[in-house]
Design a protein around this motif. Structure first.
Motif, PDB file in Angstrom:
ATOM      1  N   LEU A 190      46.782  32.832  67.556  1.00 45.39           N
ATOM      2  CA  LEU A 190      48.147  32.486  67.326  1.00 45.39           C
ATOM      3  C   LEU A 190      47.810  30.975  67.504  1.00 45.39           C
ATOM      4  O   LEU A 190      48.771  30.146  66.776  1.00 45.39           O
ATOM      5  N   GLY A 194      49.867  28.662  64.455  1.00 44.47           N
ATOM      6  CA  GLY A 194      50.498  27.325  64.692  1.00 44.47           C
ATOM      7  C   GLY A 194      49.879  26.875  64.801  1.00 44.47           C
ATOM      8  O   GLY A 194      51.333  25.831  64.692  1.00 44.47           O
ATOM      9  N   PHE A 263      49.222  39.313  63.484  1.00 44.93           N
ATOM     10  CA  PHE A 263      50.718  38.573  63.353  1.00 44.93           C
ATOM     11  C   PHE A 263      50.780  37.444  62.382  1.00 44.93           C
ATOM     12  O   PHE A 263      49.723  36.758  62.221  1.00 44.93           O
ATOM     13  N   GLN A 267      56.017  36.952  61.623  1.00 43.67           N
ATOM     14  CA  GLN A 267      55.864  37.866  62.750  1.00 43.67           C
ATOM     15  C   GLN A 267      56.502  37.238  63.688  1.00 43.67           C
ATOM     16  O   GLN A 267      56.152  37.760  64.971  1.00 43.67           O
ATOM     17  N   LEU A 268      56.554  35.290  63.643  1.00 44.86           N
ATOM     18  CA  LEU A 268      55.779  34.602  64.819  1.00 44.86           C
ATOM     19  C   LEU A 268      57.772  33.284  64.777  1.00 44.86           C
ATOM     20  O   LEU A 268      57.868  33.556  63.679  1.00 44.86           O
ATOM     21  N   SER A 269      57.874  33.485  65.886  1.00 46.00           N
ATOM     22  CA  SER A 269      59.206  32.287  65.983  1.00 46.00           C
ATOM     23  C   SER A 269      58.684  30.941  65.516  1.00 46.00           C
ATOM     24  O   SER A 269      57.789  30.343  65.633  1.00 46.00           O
ATOM     25  N   TRP A 273      56.140  29.180  67.109  1.00 44.49           N
ATOM     26  CA  TRP A 273      54.692  29.823  66.919  1.00 44.49           C
ATOM     27  C   TRP A 273      53.996  30.547  68.151  1.00 44.49           C
ATOM     28  O   TRP A 273      52.672  30.544  67.717  1.00 44.49           O
ATOM     29  N   PHE A 274      54.663  31.025  68.771  1.00 51.95           N
ATOM     30  CA  PHE A 274      53.852  31.659  69.431  1.00 51.95           C
ATOM     31  C   PHE A 274      54.196  33.442  69.859  1.00 51.95           C
ATOM     32  O   PHE A 274      53.805  33.842  70.077  1.00 51.95           O
ATOM     33  N   HIS A 275      55.649  33.042  70.132  1.00 53.43           N
ATOM     34  CA  HIS A 275      56.401  34.389  70.118  1.00 53.43           C
ATOM     35  C   HIS A 275      57.205  35.037  69.464  1.00 53.43           C
ATOM     36  O   HIS A 275      56.731  34.672  67.891  1.00 53.43           O
ATOM     37  N   PRO A 276      56.898  36.538  69.278  1.00 52.44           N
ATOM     38  CA  PRO A 276      57.166  37.182  67.832  1.00 52.44           C
ATOM     39  C   PRO A 276      58.610  37.053  67.831  1.00 52.44           C
ATOM     40  O   PRO A 276      60.308  36.623  68.452  1.00 52.44           O
ATOM     41  N   SER A 277      58.464  36.968  66.260  1.00 49.17           N
ATOM     42  CA  SER A 277      60.298  36.438  65.956  1.00 49.17           C
ATOM     43  C   SER A 277      60.705  38.056  65.385  1.00 49.17           C
ATOM     44  O   SER A 277      60.700  39.260  66.299  1.00 49.17           O
ATOM     45  N   GLY A 280      58.412  40.076  63.633  1.00 53.17           N
ATOM     46  CA  GLY A 280      57.438  40.194  64.795  1.00 53.17           C
ATOM     47  C   GLY A 280      57.812  41.444  66.034  1.00 53.17           C
ATOM     48  O   GLY A 280      56.825  42.475  66.460  1.00 53.17           O
TER      49      GLY A 280
END
Length: 299
Positions: A190, A194, A263, A267-269, A273-277, A280
């Motif tokens: 990640l 990010g 990921f 697939q990342l917010s 840029w850490f939590h799944p979208s 994701g």
């Protein structure tokens, strides 16, 4: 790029007041039903898991990932897109895949809490057990590694005892409940994704997982050692999850599938840029469904 940076400045103004430094976005999140809201669609057909029986209810415990944090709006839980219990059609959560949309709406519950560490899991498991669920999902451990310094990460011994206590808590009230345990994601990957985004780097400076994401542009030996220390701790946590789960005949570990999943940006917010979208979250639901419905135990 200019528009992206302008948007980043506006977002960071909001983020600065809300991000908590120690555990990487320690917002609050209650145990509301995770399957409320959102348009529902037909469930994916579900074979009967050979390890027990096809469950007719699902409870989820864990941290911000299971709460859908940052998947819908900045610094907010969004349980309707949760991989475990959400009702969003684009995600097709594990509960919807196993139970169907109508039953998932009344027989799935999300007790995960944003910012939770493994020490919080026994209390969450007690709440879940009160529902007598036939399947409990577990995704926890990232916040145990995401501390202000590597010295403050949860020790492997404590992580093991806390997870064992959580399972004992469940077994006291739901001795035959199935348990699906997801591995802790690869935090170093990640970071590598990010750090290329200006907004991601700005948000990270405000305290998201500082043990891994702090000084994101630093590539010196000390920074590399710090990140490797976090990575090694995550790998040790996953070994604990695997072994403790193996000692429970109704527990199934994902075999490291979540940790190994690569990921990508989609697939990342794009808030942190850490939590799944949403996408994701859908990938997490797929991994869980494959594990739960597999013909042979995953080790």
């Amino acid at each position: 790029m200019r528009k992206r940076i302008q948007r980043g400045r506006a977002v960071v103004a909001v983020v600065a007041a809300a991000v908590l430094a120690a555990a990487g976005c320690d917002g609050s999140g209650g145990g509301s039903p995770g399957s409320s809201g959102g348009q529902r669609r037909a469930a994916t057909p579900s074979p009967t898991p050979s390890w027990n029986r096809s469950p007719d209810s699902v409870a989820a415990v864990g941290d911000s990932i299971t709460r859908g944090f940052d998947a819908c709006s900045v610094l907010s839980d969004c349980p309707e897109v949760s991989w475990a219990t959400g009702a969003d059609a684009a995600v097709d959560s594990l509960a919807v895949r196993l139970l169907g949309p109508a039953r998932a709406a009344t027989h799935s519950w999300n007790y995960a809490v944003t910012g939770a560490r493994m020490a919080d899991l026994p209390d969450q498991m007690a709440r879940a057990a009160s529902r007598k669920p036939e399947l409990v999902t577990v995704l926890a451990g990232a916040n145990d590694a995401c501390r202000r310094t590597t010295s403050r990460m949860t020790s492997v011994a404590d992580f093991r005892s806390q997870f064992q206590e959580a399972l004992r808590t469940l077994r006291a009230r739901a001795p035959r409940a199935q348990v699906y345990v997801a591995s802790v994601p690869d935090l170093k990957r990640l970071w590598s994704l990010g750090r290329t985004d200006p907004l991601g780097r700005q948000v990270w400076k405000l305290g998201i997982c500082p043990s891994m994401l702090g000084d994101a542009d630093a590539l010196d030996a000390a920074a590399d050692q710090r990140r490797n220390t976090v990575q090694e701790r995550v790998e040790a946590y996953n070994e604990v999850l695997k072994k403790v789960c193996a000692g429970d005949r109704h527990c199934r570990y994902d075999g490291g599938a979540v940790h190994d999943y690569r990921f990508g940006p989609d697939q990342l917010s794009h808030w942190d840029w850490f939590h799944p979208s949403r996408e994701g979250q859908a990938r997490l639901a797929e991994i869980a469904y494959r594990t739960v419905s597999a013909e042979k135990p995953v080790t």
